[in-house]
Design a protein around this motif. Structure first.
Motif, PDB file in Angstrom:
ATOM      1  N   ILE A   1       0.961  -1.155   0.137  1.00 18.92           N
ATOM      2  CA  ILE A   1      -0.007   0.023   0.012  1.00 18.92           C
ATOM      3  C   ILE A   1       0.807   1.288   0.041  1.00 18.92           C
ATOM      4  CG2 ILE A   1      -1.713   1.335   1.304  1.00 18.92           C
ATOM      5  CD1 ILE A   1      -3.001  -1.091   0.237  1.00 18.92           C
ATOM      6  N   LEU A   2       1.882   1.399   0.855  1.00 16.19           N
ATOM      7  CA  LEU A   2       2.803   2.383   1.093  1.00 16.19           C
ATOM      8  C   LEU A   2       3.353   2.753  -0.373  1.00 16.19           C
ATOM      9  CD1 LEU A   2       4.050   1.997   4.455  1.00 16.19           C
ATOM     10  CD2 LEU A   2       2.336   3.749   3.602  1.00 16.19           C
ATOM     11  N   HIS A   3       4.035   1.534  -0.932  1.00 20.65           N
ATOM     12  CA  HIS A   3       4.986   1.810  -2.095  1.00 20.65           C
ATOM     13  C   HIS A   3       3.993   2.322  -3.333  1.00 20.65           C
ATOM     14  CE1 HIS A   3       8.272  -0.181   0.119  1.00 20.65           C
ATOM     15  NE2 HIS A   3       8.986   0.230  -0.665  1.00 20.65           N
ATOM     16  N   ALA A   4       3.045   1.655  -3.258  1.00 16.44           N
ATOM     17  CA  ALA A   4       2.052   2.046  -4.490  1.00 16.44           C
ATOM     18  C   ALA A   4       1.381   3.415  -4.269  1.00 16.44           C
ATOM     19  CB  ALA A   4       0.700   0.900  -4.482  1.00 16.44           C
ATOM     20  N   LEU A   5       1.158   3.902  -3.260  1.00 15.73           N
ATOM     21  CA  LEU A   5       0.678   5.305  -3.027  1.00 15.73           C
ATOM     22  C   LEU A   5       1.960   6.128  -3.368  1.00 15.73           C
ATOM     23  CD1 LEU A   5      -0.991   5.198   0.406  1.00 15.73           C
ATOM     24  CD2 LEU A   5      -2.070   5.758  -1.929  1.00 15.73           C
ATOM     25  N   HIS A   6       3.213   5.738  -3.078  1.00 12.40           N
ATOM     26  CA  HIS A   6       4.426   6.524  -3.385  1.00 12.40           C
ATOM     27  C   HIS A   6       4.597   6.667  -4.976  1.00 12.40           C
ATOM     28  CE1 HIS A   6       8.457   8.016  -2.705  1.00 12.40           C
ATOM     29  NE2 HIS A   6       8.696   7.129  -3.083  1.00 12.40           N
ATOM     30  N   GLU A   7       4.277   5.529  -5.662  1.00 11.86           N
ATOM     31  CA  GLU A   7       4.414   5.592  -7.022  1.00 11.86           C
ATOM     32  C   GLU A   7       3.331   6.287  -7.512  1.00 11.86           C
ATOM     33  OE1 GLU A   7       4.687   1.644  -8.688  1.00 11.86           O
ATOM     34  OE2 GLU A   7       6.390   1.103  -7.343  1.00 11.86           O
ATOM     35  N   MET A   8       2.226   6.377  -7.036  1.00 11.27           N
ATOM     36  CA  MET A   8       1.183   7.090  -7.675  1.00 11.27           C
ATOM     37  C   MET A   8       1.212   8.698  -7.218  1.00 11.27           C
ATOM     38  SD  MET A   8      -1.919   4.441  -6.920  1.00 11.27           S
ATOM     39  CE  MET A   8      -3.044   5.568  -7.393  1.00 11.27           C
ATOM     40  N   GLY A   9       2.174   9.385  -6.401  1.00  6.69           N
ATOM     41  CA  GLY A   9       2.497  10.600  -6.085  1.00  6.69           C
ATOM     42  C   GLY A   9       2.084  11.057  -4.521  1.00  6.69           C
ATOM     43  N   VAL A  10       1.688   9.972  -3.913  1.00  6.49           N
ATOM     44  CA  VAL A  10       1.225  10.310  -2.480  1.00  6.49           C
ATOM     45  C   VAL A  10       2.412   9.850  -1.688  1.00  6.49           C
ATOM     46  CG1 VAL A  10      -0.440   9.953  -0.516  1.00  6.49           C
ATOM     47  CG2 VAL A  10      -0.972  10.235  -3.114  1.00  6.49           C
ATOM     48  N   HIS A  11       3.385  10.832  -1.343  1.00  2.00           N
ATOM     49  CA  HIS A  11       4.686  10.385  -0.783  1.00  2.00           C
ATOM     50  C   HIS A  11       4.355  10.412   0.727  1.00  2.00           C
ATOM     51  CE1 HIS A  11       6.149  10.644  -4.741  1.00  2.00           C
ATOM     52  NE2 HIS A  11       5.841  11.913  -4.951  1.00  2.00           N
ATOM     53  N   LEU A  12       3.643  11.242   1.274  1.00  2.00           N
ATOM     54  CA  LEU A  12       3.821  11.474   2.782  1.00  2.00           C
ATOM     55  C   LEU A  12       3.828  10.200   3.707  1.00  2.00           C
ATOM     56  CD1 LEU A  12       3.982  13.457   5.044  1.00  2.00           C
ATOM     57  CD2 LEU A  12       1.162  13.372   5.089  1.00  2.00           C
ATOM     58  N   PRO A  13       2.757   9.222   3.593  1.00  2.00           N
ATOM     59  CA  PRO A  13       2.950   7.927   4.295  1.00  2.00           C
ATOM     60  C   PRO A  13       4.255   7.162   4.314  1.00  2.00           C
ATOM     61  CG  PRO A  13       0.923   8.134   3.155  1.00  2.00           C
ATOM     62  CD  PRO A  13       1.713   9.356   2.510  1.00  2.00           C
ATOM     63  N   TYR A  14       4.800   7.083   3.072  1.00  2.00           N
ATOM     64  CA  TYR A  14       5.912   6.334   2.679  1.00  2.00           C
ATOM     65  C   TYR A  14       6.997   7.166   3.376  1.00  2.00           C
ATOM     66  CZ  TYR A  14       9.817   4.125   0.179  1.00  2.00           C
ATOM     67  OH  TYR A  14      11.120   3.523  -0.170  1.00  2.00           O
ATOM     68  N   GLU A  15       7.216   8.117   3.150  1.00  2.00           N
ATOM     69  CA  GLU A  15       7.981   8.907   3.756  1.00  2.00           C
ATOM     70  C   GLU A  15       8.449   8.898   5.332  1.00  2.00           C
ATOM     71  OE1 GLU A  15      10.909  10.015   2.109  1.00  2.00           O
ATOM     72  OE2 GLU A  15      10.102   9.677   0.068  1.00  2.00           O
ATOM     73  N   SER A  16       6.895   8.965   5.753  1.00  2.32           N
ATOM     74  CA  SER A  16       6.891   9.453   7.135  1.00  2.32           C
ATOM     75  C   SER A  16       7.304   8.024   8.012  1.00  2.32           C
ATOM     76  CB  SER A  16       5.463   9.477   7.432  1.00  2.32           C
ATOM     77  OG  SER A  16       5.052  10.677   7.111  1.00  2.32           O
ATOM     78  N   VAL A  17       7.006   6.807   7.304  1.00  2.00           N
ATOM     79  CA  VAL A  17       7.374   5.397   7.784  1.00  2.00           C
ATOM     80  C   VAL A  17       9.077   5.202   7.835  1.00  2.00           C
ATOM     81  CG1 VAL A  17       7.448   3.046   7.367  1.00  2.00           C
ATOM     82  CG2 VAL A  17       5.236   4.159   7.517  1.00  2.00           C
ATOM     83  N   LYS A  18       9.528   5.745   6.824  1.00  4.29           N
ATOM     84  CA  LYS A  18      10.863   5.925   6.374  1.00  4.29           C
ATOM     85  C   LYS A  18      11.682   6.486   7.392  1.00  4.29           C
ATOM     86  CE  LYS A  18      14.283   6.289   2.498  1.00  4.29           C
ATOM     87  NZ  LYS A  18      14.484   6.513   1.205  1.00  4.29           N
ATOM     88  N   GLN A  19      11.186   7.769   7.475  1.00  5.73           N
ATOM     89  CA  GLN A  19      11.846   8.829   8.397  1.00  5.73           C
ATOM     90  C   GLN A  19      11.866   8.301   9.853  1.00  5.73           C
ATOM     91  OE1 GLN A  19      10.317  12.575   7.923  1.00  5.73           O
ATOM     92  NE2 GLN A  19      11.204  12.581   5.502  1.00  5.73           N
ATOM     93  N   ALA A  20      10.690   7.690  10.510  1.00  3.01           N
ATOM     94  CA  ALA A  20      10.311   7.171  11.865  1.00  3.01           C
ATOM     95  C   ALA A  20      11.279   6.009  11.951  1.00  3.01           C
ATOM     96  CB  ALA A  20       9.006   6.805  11.777  1.00  3.01           C
ATOM     97  N   ALA A  21      11.477   4.925  10.924  1.00  2.08           N
ATOM     98  CA  ALA A  21      12.261   4.005  11.287  1.00  2.08           C
ATOM     99  C   ALA A  21      13.703   4.384  11.318  1.00  2.08           C
ATOM    100  CB  ALA A  21      12.034   2.764   9.957  1.00  2.08           C
ATOM    101  N   SER A  22      14.232   5.151  10.313  1.00  4.48           N
ATOM    102  CA  SER A  22      15.683   5.671  10.586  1.00  4.48           C
ATOM    103  C   SER A  22      15.856   6.529  11.995  1.00  4.48           C
ATOM    104  CB  SER A  22      15.859   6.834   9.607  1.00  4.48           C
ATOM    105  OG  SER A  22      15.469   6.028   8.322  1.00  4.48           O
TER     106      SER A  22
END
Length: 320
Positions: free
Chosen positions: A246-267
């Motif tokens: 879900i996150l990657h598909a949204l990211h590919e469709m231009g909705v970047h916030l959920p994917y980037e938020s998870v990535k930053q929080a994990a880091s």
């Protein structure tokens, strides 16, 4: 003579290119298949129930029939559909991935809800009331192949998205390799799981050595726990993979916030704990993907049970 040597050189060069192409296909298929691990584990966890209640001599033939139906669906229906999407409607792949991810989330959340007592168990299949073993076997096999069609569609779509854009035939061979590898892995594992009880019982009853008999008894006793663990791992994998899709598909469709938020929080969490940053980052990302998948799946349960499941059960069972 020089002409013959030149011809042999050309043949050797062609053979090297062919070998490299085969290696590329197998390598890409392995990577793409790994992306579909959640659906594949679920397939392996779900299938043994379809041979429950049959005599031991019918278990492997039923599994073989389901495996044949699965590979037929993948190669005849899903592979051409996937190639058509990839070459003529690539824009449709992310939405389809989201649908597959949502289904994984729904399935995983439903299993969690059942285990916690939030949902009643599914009513028994109508075919389970049949007194005719041949009719019951026919109905079970058809039901298993129909269920496998959904999981196979998810596997092929996930694999298609994971394959680098190359030539048409490279994609075709890679998808075919994924189909064969996944089917062999899933149904080979199912066959081993289903027959493990019989093997253990045979060892316990006929083993010449005490160690052999104890090992057989251990296998029989361990199988219920193993099946429970397989189901738990499959559920966790579905939620993790579903949320990640879900996150990657949204990211590919231009909705970047959920994917980037998870990535930053994990880091941030990995950096705060120290230690192996890469492993911790992967672990926290998977954990958050799984939590997202569970939350989304719980939201989807009413929709799935009230709308999607009745529609799916109304479809013809013959998909192979």
């Amino acid at each position: 003579m020089s002409g013959l040597l030149a011809l042999l050189d050309d043949v050797a060069a062609i053979a090297k290119v062919a070998a490299a192409s085969v290696d590329d296909v197998i390598g890409q298929a392995a990577k793409a298949g790994a992306k579909a691990a959640g659906a594949a584990i679920d397939d392996a966890a779900v299938t043994p129930k379809y041979v429950h209640g049959f005599s031991a001599d019918r278990e492997l033939p039923i599994i073989w029939r389901i495996a044949r139906g699965s590979i037929f669906n993948k190669l005849v229906f899903l592979l051409p559909a996937g190639l058509a999407l990839s070459n003529f409607a690539p824009w449709a792949i992310p939405p389809l991935l989201m649908m597959g991810g949502a289904y994984l989330c729904f399935e995983g959340a439903e299993k969690v809800a059942h285990s916690l007592g939030w949902l009643e168990a599914h009513p028994a299949e109508a075919d389970a009331e049949s007194d005719d073993p041949a009719h019951l076997e026919e109905e079970r096999a058809k039901g298993a192949i129909k269920t496998d069609f959904i999981l196979s569609a998810e596997i092929m779509t996930i694999a298609l998205a994971a394959i680098p854009k190359t030539t048409f035939w490279m994609e075709a061979f890679t998808l075919a390799a994924v189909a064969v590898m996944i089917t062999v892995a899933v149904y080979g594992s199912v066959a081993l799981i289903v027959k493990a009880d019989d093997v253990g019982l045979h060892m316990a009853n006929t083993g010449r050595l005490g160690l052999t008999r104890r090992l057989g008894e251990g296998i029989v006793k361990a199988m219920p726990g193993f099946l429970w663990a397989l189901t738990a791992i499959g559920t966790a994998a579905m939620l993790w993979v579903g949320g990640s899709i879900i996150l990657h598909a949204l990211h590919e469709m231009g909705v970047h916030l959920p994917y980037e938020s998870v990535k930053q929080a994990a880091s941030a969490m990995a950096s705060g704990l120290g230690g192996p940053i890469g492993a911790l980052k992967w672990l926290f990302t998977a954990l958050m993907d799984g939590i997202l998948g569970l939350a989304l799946g719980l939201i989807l349960i009413p929709i799935g049970l009230k709308l999607v499941t009745p529609l799916w059960q109304g479809l013809p069972r013959k998909l192979s």
